[in-house]
Design an enzyme around this catalytic site. Structure first.
Site, PDB file in Angstrom:
ATOM      1  N   ASP A   3     -10.197  10.647  -4.110  1.00 14.26           N
ATOM      2  CA  ASP A   3     -10.113   9.242  -3.517  1.00 14.26           C
ATOM      3  C   ASP A   3     -10.802   9.619  -2.067  1.00 14.26           C
ATOM      4  O   ASP A   3     -10.360  10.476  -1.310  1.00 14.26           O
ATOM      5  CB  ASP A   3      -8.765   8.894  -3.155  1.00 14.26           C
ATOM      6  CG  ASP A   3      -8.447   7.673  -2.545  1.00 14.26           C
ATOM      7  OD1 ASP A   3      -9.037   7.278  -1.633  1.00 14.26           O
ATOM      8  OD2 ASP A   3      -7.506   6.798  -2.960  1.00 14.26           O
ATOM      9  N   SER A   9      -3.302   0.601  -2.070  1.00 14.46           N
ATOM     10  CA  SER A   9      -3.848   0.829  -0.738  1.00 14.46           C
ATOM     11  C   SER A   9      -3.350  -0.199   0.239  1.00 14.46           C
ATOM     12  O   SER A   9      -1.927   0.175   0.648  1.00 14.46           O
ATOM     13  CB  SER A   9      -5.435   0.374  -0.988  1.00 14.46           C
ATOM     14  OG  SER A   9      -6.019   0.830   0.253  1.00 14.46           O
ATOM     15  N   HIS A  28     -10.317   5.599  -5.601  1.00 12.89           N
ATOM     16  CA  HIS A  28      -9.601   4.654  -4.789  1.00 12.89           C
ATOM     17  C   HIS A  28      -9.907   3.327  -5.740  1.00 12.89           C
ATOM     18  O   HIS A  28      -9.426   2.415  -5.143  1.00 12.89           O
ATOM     19  CB  HIS A  28     -10.159   4.603  -3.740  1.00 12.89           C
ATOM     20  CG  HIS A  28      -9.164   3.739  -2.609  1.00 12.89           C
ATOM     21  ND1 HIS A  28      -7.999   4.229  -2.071  1.00 12.89           N
ATOM     22  CD2 HIS A  28      -9.139   2.838  -2.233  1.00 12.89           C
ATOM     23  CE1 HIS A  28      -7.263   3.465  -1.653  1.00 12.89           C
ATOM     24  NE2 HIS A  28      -8.118   2.427  -1.361  1.00 12.89           N
TER      25      HIS A  28
END
Length: 284
Positions: A229, A152, A262
């Site tokens: 995600d 991320s 995620h």
């Protein structure tokens, strides 16, 4: 060890050790923690190559060490895992903890230029201070053989740091990276506050912009992205990075993973592939 660097935790795992350290960072102006997984070694003179892992928003140096399960593959390949924190801490700058996506736990791996956030220099910490600290204090690490990865915000950090320092890292990979931060809400908020209004300065920390300048790559970039995600459509924008790579024929493998989100469940599922990717580049 040099004064100021102290071991604050040690746990055996896959015949190696997770160790946690604390030191004072001159770059950031505060005490910092970082974690290292030392793989098992048959010889005291053996030196392990290093894989730096950069974590995402809200994380510390512990999330990856506790949740990813990366140590199994790292032990198998003989790679040390080095995991820094995600921002300075304890500086008590007004507003530093007001939101999860800016300030504490959200350093974005850049060097801030705005006076209020002048201590937020995670780029220099990761690229300069931490590697020197490792080479000065840990003879069992070979910091000249290094790769970098992240998730991320940390995926953004890994990609941008790699592209700007192709002489320092053998390979890069990322899980669900913020691949085009100048065009997403997370990036625009962070860059406005850390870097000010100069959009040219923003582009220096955007992988999609940087790939047009730094594309003489020796290894394929590996990206895994979960199709479930929640941040994929609006925040991560790997398609923009993919388009930019195609324009300059930069070697890139983006794997869209059906059903994955995620989280660290996603990371743990595919981390072995990433460790293998780096092991190949590190010629292990």
């Amino acid at each position: 060890m040099e004064s100021g660097l102290s071991e604050i935790g040690s746990t055996k795992m896959f015949d190696g050790y997770n160790k946690r350290y604390k030191h004072y960072s001159e770059t950031l102006g505060c005490s910092m923690t970082f974690s290292i997984y030392f793989p098992p070694s048959s010889s005291s003179s053996h030196r392990s190559p290093v894989l730096y892992w950069l974590s995402g928003l809200t994380c510390t140096d512990e999330n990856f060490i506790i949740k990813s399960g990366a140590q199994r593959a790292a032990a198998s390949h003989g790679i040390a895992l080095v995991v820094p924190d995600t921002s300075p801490r304890g500086l008590n700058v007004e507003g530093e903890a007001d939101s999860y996506d800016f300030g504490v736990g959200a350093g974005f791996y850049l060097n801030a230029t705005q006076e209020k956030w002048k201590n937020w220099r995670m780029y220099d910490y990761v690229v300069k201070e931490l590697p020197k600290l490792l080479s000065d204090n840990f003879s069992q690490l070979d910091t000249t053989r290094a790769s970098i990865s992240g998730h991320s915000m940390g995926g953004h950090g890994a990609l941008t740091i790699y592209l700007k320092n192709l002489d320092k890292y053998k390979s890069v990979s990322a899980f669900a990276p913020i691949a085009n931060p100048i065009n997403c809400p997370w990036g625009q908020k962070a860059f406005t506050n850390y870097l000010g209004g100069d959009k040219a300065a923003w582009e220096e920390y955007d992988a999609t912009c940087l790939i047009s300048k730094f594309n003489n790559l020796s290894a394929t970039i590996l990206i895994d992205q979960g199709e479930n995600d929640q941040f994929y459509p609006d925040q991560l924008l790997p398609n923009k990075f993919e388009e930019a790579c195609k324009k300059v024929n930069a070697p890139l493998l983006v794997r869209l993973q059906p059903g994955y989100d995620h989280s660290y469940y996603f990371i743990a599922t595919f981390i072995e592939d990433h460790i293998s990717h780096h092991a190949q580049a590190l010629e292990l």
